[in-house]
Each structure stands twice: as structure tokens, then as C-alpha cells.
Design a protein around this motif. Structure first.
Motif, short mmCIF file in Angstrom:
data_model
loop_
_atom_site.label_atom_id
_atom_site.label_comp_id
_atom_site.label_asym_id
_atom_site.label_seq_id
_atom_site.Cartn_x
_atom_site.Cartn_y
_atom_site.Cartn_z
N ASN A 54 7.74 -8.87 -1.53
CA ASN A 54 6.78 -9.90 -1.92
C ASN A 54 7.24 -11.28 -1.49
O ASN A 54 6.45 -12.12 -1.06
CB ASN A 54 6.57 -9.87 -3.45
CG ASN A 54 5.68 -8.73 -3.88
OD1 ASN A 54 4.85 -8.28 -3.10
ND2 ASN A 54 5.86 -8.25 -5.10
N LEU A 66 2.33 -8.30 -13.89
CA LEU A 66 1.48 -8.76 -12.80
C LEU A 66 0.01 -8.49 -13.12
O LEU A 66 -0.31 -7.49 -13.76
CB LEU A 66 1.85 -8.03 -11.51
CG LEU A 66 3.25 -8.28 -10.92
CD1 LEU A 66 3.48 -7.32 -9.76
CD2 LEU A 66 3.39 -9.71 -10.46
N CYS A 115 -4.97 -6.89 -10.04
CA CYS A 115 -5.32 -7.03 -8.62
C CYS A 115 -4.06 -7.18 -7.78
O CYS A 115 -3.98 -6.66 -6.67
CB CYS A 115 -6.25 -8.23 -8.43
SG CYS A 115 -5.56 -9.80 -8.98
N GLN A 116 -3.05 -7.88 -8.32
CA GLN A 116 -1.81 -8.03 -7.58
C GLN A 116 -1.01 -6.72 -7.57
O GLN A 116 -0.31 -6.42 -6.62
CB GLN A 116 -0.97 -9.15 -8.19
CG GLN A 116 0.21 -9.56 -7.31
CD GLN A 116 0.85 -10.85 -7.77
OE1 GLN A 116 0.29 -11.58 -8.58
NE2 GLN A 116 2.04 -11.13 -7.26
N SER A 120 1.39 -15.83 -1.64
CA SER A 120 0.26 -15.15 -2.28
C SER A 120 0.69 -13.94 -3.06
O SER A 120 0.03 -13.51 -3.99
CB SER A 120 -0.78 -14.74 -1.22
OG SER A 120 -0.19 -13.84 -0.31
N THR A 121 1.83 -13.32 -2.65
CA THR A 121 2.27 -12.12 -3.34
C THR A 121 3.67 -12.25 -3.91
O THR A 121 4.16 -11.33 -4.54
CB THR A 121 2.28 -10.92 -2.35
OG1 THR A 121 3.14 -11.23 -1.25
CG2 THR A 121 0.89 -10.63 -1.84
N HIS A 169 -2.46 -4.71 -4.83
CA HIS A 169 -1.99 -5.23 -3.55
C HIS A 169 -0.56 -4.78 -3.28
O HIS A 169 -0.21 -4.43 -2.14
CB HIS A 169 -2.06 -6.77 -3.57
CG HIS A 169 -1.57 -7.41 -2.30
ND1 HIS A 169 -2.36 -7.57 -1.19
CD2 HIS A 169 -0.34 -7.91 -1.97
CE1 HIS A 169 -1.65 -8.15 -0.23
NE2 HIS A 169 -0.43 -8.37 -0.68
N THR A 170 0.27 -4.75 -4.32
CA THR A 170 1.66 -4.33 -4.16
C THR A 170 1.75 -2.87 -3.74
O THR A 170 2.55 -2.50 -2.87
CB THR A 170 2.43 -4.56 -5.47
OG1 THR A 170 2.39 -5.94 -5.82
CG2 THR A 170 3.88 -4.11 -5.34
#
Length: 338
Positions: free
Chosen positions: A292, A4, A7-8, A298-299, A11-12
Motif C-alpha cells: 500500500n 479499513l 471499499c479499501q 490513495s491506498t 481494493h487491497t
């Protein structure tokens, strides 16, 4: 599965903390490992740099990803906290004015508990008064204060319901002795409140002492958390003198007599621990993929990548099993020849 983007991954991590609440260190490390394919135990600098980058992004919103120690079990927890200092902002808009006043009364009763146990009985909790927690000035010339009706009429049943809610939301907790103590979220969010209200600090870690041991010398004000005490006096030849007055510090119940390696796993325990860690990491990966997918495009992780990852993990597991079987067969053959 392709890694990933960072940035993701950030977010996770945040999504996991916000959806699940504060996580114990092993669980948060498992989430980090699942999101980054890096074990925090062997990539400590990467782990620290990631948290620093996340906090730089959260600072604009006055939030912070923070770690704390739950003083009742000695475990490290991670959570996202609100940096605004007052407890009303911490609790947010979910709780009513009398509920917030009740929590403030409980908080004061717990931190001022005379025995340094950091807990009060359920009966004492329900007997906490609210009338000195909320004062509203009506603006008249004599500036007389009055309490809202919702506070004066706050019933015992409402207190019981609020107490259950605060425990469920982890602002409070049941201790191992069945009493009422602070919860993980209170330890995370109220660090500045503890300092601002002159709560005595631990001589070892300088954090507020909610549950701690006191120096046996009544004239000495030194306090030390139980887990800090174990760390400070763990060395075989370490002096057990109080850092303040030199009085010998008593041992805790069940404390080993200076054995540095009481809690160290044996060599035969390592494979089991590693197996458990790998199993936990795979479980967390599956949970993150599910979260997710629920969160939206988006995720979400593409399905094709998930299938490829599953297939790759199956192949890897088969190869490891085959290799282990061959190694075992070789050792058996050698023993027979002997």
C-alpha cells in the motif's frame, strides 16, 4: 489501527491478486484476514458476501474474482480473470501472434492427451505445429488462406523461450513428473473454453477433466478427478462402484483403506497450527502495508496508525506471554503439592 473502510479492503484484495498473480487458498485467506481482521474459516458468510460485492463491481469491466482447483495438486486458487471467452483476449497483448498460436497448440495437445494424465513431454511440446492454429484470409476472390511469415519461421529456440515464458506466467506448469501441463491461470481463465470444446467433465464436480482417472470399464466414459475420487470414496462404507456402470473403482496409489480421519490433525498439533496461522497473518499484514505504501497515498496506511498497531500488537503479545507463564506456574505448583 482503525479498521479499513470496506471499499479499501476490496481494493487491497484485488491489488494483492493482481500484483502477485493467482493465490493459493491459504494465502488468499491470510490476505483477507489481514485486510478485514476476520478469519474466513469462522466468518464464511462475510467472506462470500465480500467476494460477491467485488464481482458486482468488476462485472462492468468484464472481469471476475474466481476460484478454481489446480487439477495437478488439488489445491484451490483465487485469481482475477477476464470473462471474454477467446484465449487471445486471455493472453492479452504481451504475446505475439506465433506465441499465441503455439500456446493454442500446446493447449489442444494437453487436453487431448490420450492417457488422461493432462500433460505432455517437453519434446512433444516443442514439436507442436503452428500451421493449423493461425489462418488469415487475404480477401482475394479465390479466398486462399496464407500463414504469416512470423508463424512459418517460428524457430525451435523461439518455442523454448515462449515455453519458459508461459510457465513463468503460470499459463503452463511443470507437473510432479517433469512433464508440461496447464498452469493455474489456464484453469482459472479457460473454464468456458473447456465447456465450449466438449472436454469431458468429472462425474462428481462437473468441471472439465484435464487430469483425471477413467473408469476401468473400457466401454464406460466416466471420468473423475483424483481429488474428487478421494472425497467420493473416503467414507469407510462408501461404495466404490462407478457412478456410470457400477464397476468397482480401483484405489489410487497410497490411498488409505477407508480411514475417514487420515489427514485430520491431532489435538497436540492444533497449537502449532494456530501459531503458524497467526505468524502468517502478521507477515501478510506487513506485506500489505508495504504494498500500500508503494501504491501511493490513495491506498497507503497512515504511518501513525501502523506504529500504533505495532505497539498494540506488542502489548497484546506481552500480555499473552505473561498469562501463559502464570498458567504454567500454577500447573507446576499444583503438581508439586500432589
Amino acid at each position: 489501527m482503525a479498521p479499513l473502510p470496506w471499499c479499501q479492503r476490496h481494493h487491497t484484495l484485488l491489488q494483492a491478486l493482481l500484483s502477485r498473480g493467482p493465490l493459493a487458498e491459504p494465502d488468499f485467506h491470510a490476505v483477507f484476514a489481514a485486510a478485514s481482521d476476520r478469519d474466513p474459516a469462522t466468518h464464511q458468510q462475510l467472506f462470500s458476501d465480500t467476494l460477491l460485492k467485488i464481482n458486482k463491481d468488476l462485472a462492468y469491466l468484464q472481469f471476475e474474482l474466481r476460484a478454481c482447483i489446480n487439477q495437478y495438486d488439488g489445491m484451490v486458487y483465487y485469481g482475477v480473470v477476464n470473462n471474454i471467452a477467446d484465449e487471445e483476449s486471455k493472453l492479452g497483448t504481451k504475446y505475439s501472434v506465433p506465441q499465441i498460436a503455439f500456446y493454442k497448440g500446446l493447449l489442444e495437445a494437453i487436453v487431448q492427451e490420450a492417457g488422461n494424465d493432462g500433460s505432455i513431454t517437453s519434446i512433444d511440446a516443442l514439436n507442436v505445429r503452428l500451421d493449423n492454429q493461425v489462418i488469415i484470409v487475404d480477401g482475394s476472390q479465390d479466398s486462399q488462406s496464407r500463414l504469416p511469415t512470423s508463424v512459418t519461421n517460428f524457430s525451435l529456440t523461439q518455442k523454448e523461450k515462449t515455453l519458459d515464458e508461459l510457465i513463468r506466467d503460470r499459463w503452463l506448469s511443470y507437473t510432479s513428473t517433469g512433464k508440461i501441463g496447464l498452469g493455474t491461470r489456464s484453469f482459472l481463465d479457460l473454464r468456458s473454453w473447456f465447456r465450449g470444446n466438449d472436454i469431458p467433465s468429472c462425474m462428481v464436480c462437473n468441471e472439465a477433466c484435464i487430469k483425471a482417472s477413467s473408469c476401468p470399464n473400457d466401454e464406460c466414459n466416466v471420468r473423475i478427478h483424483e481429488y474428487c475420487q478421494r472425497k467420493k470414496f473416503s467414507q469407510r462404507k462408501a461404495s466404490r462402484g462407478c457412478p456410470g456402470c457400477g464397476t468397482e473403482w480401483p484405489r489410487q496409489d497410497g490411498e488409505a483403506g477407508g480411514d475417514d480421519y487420515v489427514n485430520e490433525p491431532g489435538e497436540d498439533e492444533a497449537p502449532s497450527a494456530n501459531h503458524s496461522s497467526r505468524k502468517r497473518r502478521k507477515q501478510v499484514k506487513a506485506e500489505l502495508v508495504e504494498e500500500n505504501n508503494k501504491a501511493g497515498p490513495s491506498t497507503a496506511v497512515p504511518r501513525s496508525r501502523t506504529l500504533r498497531s505495532t505497539k498494540a500488537e506488542a502489548v497484546e503479545a506481552a500480555q499473552q506471554a505473561s498469562s501463559a507463564g502464570a498458567s504454567q506456574a500454577t500447573r507446576t505448583s499444583k503438581r508439586r503439592k500432589k
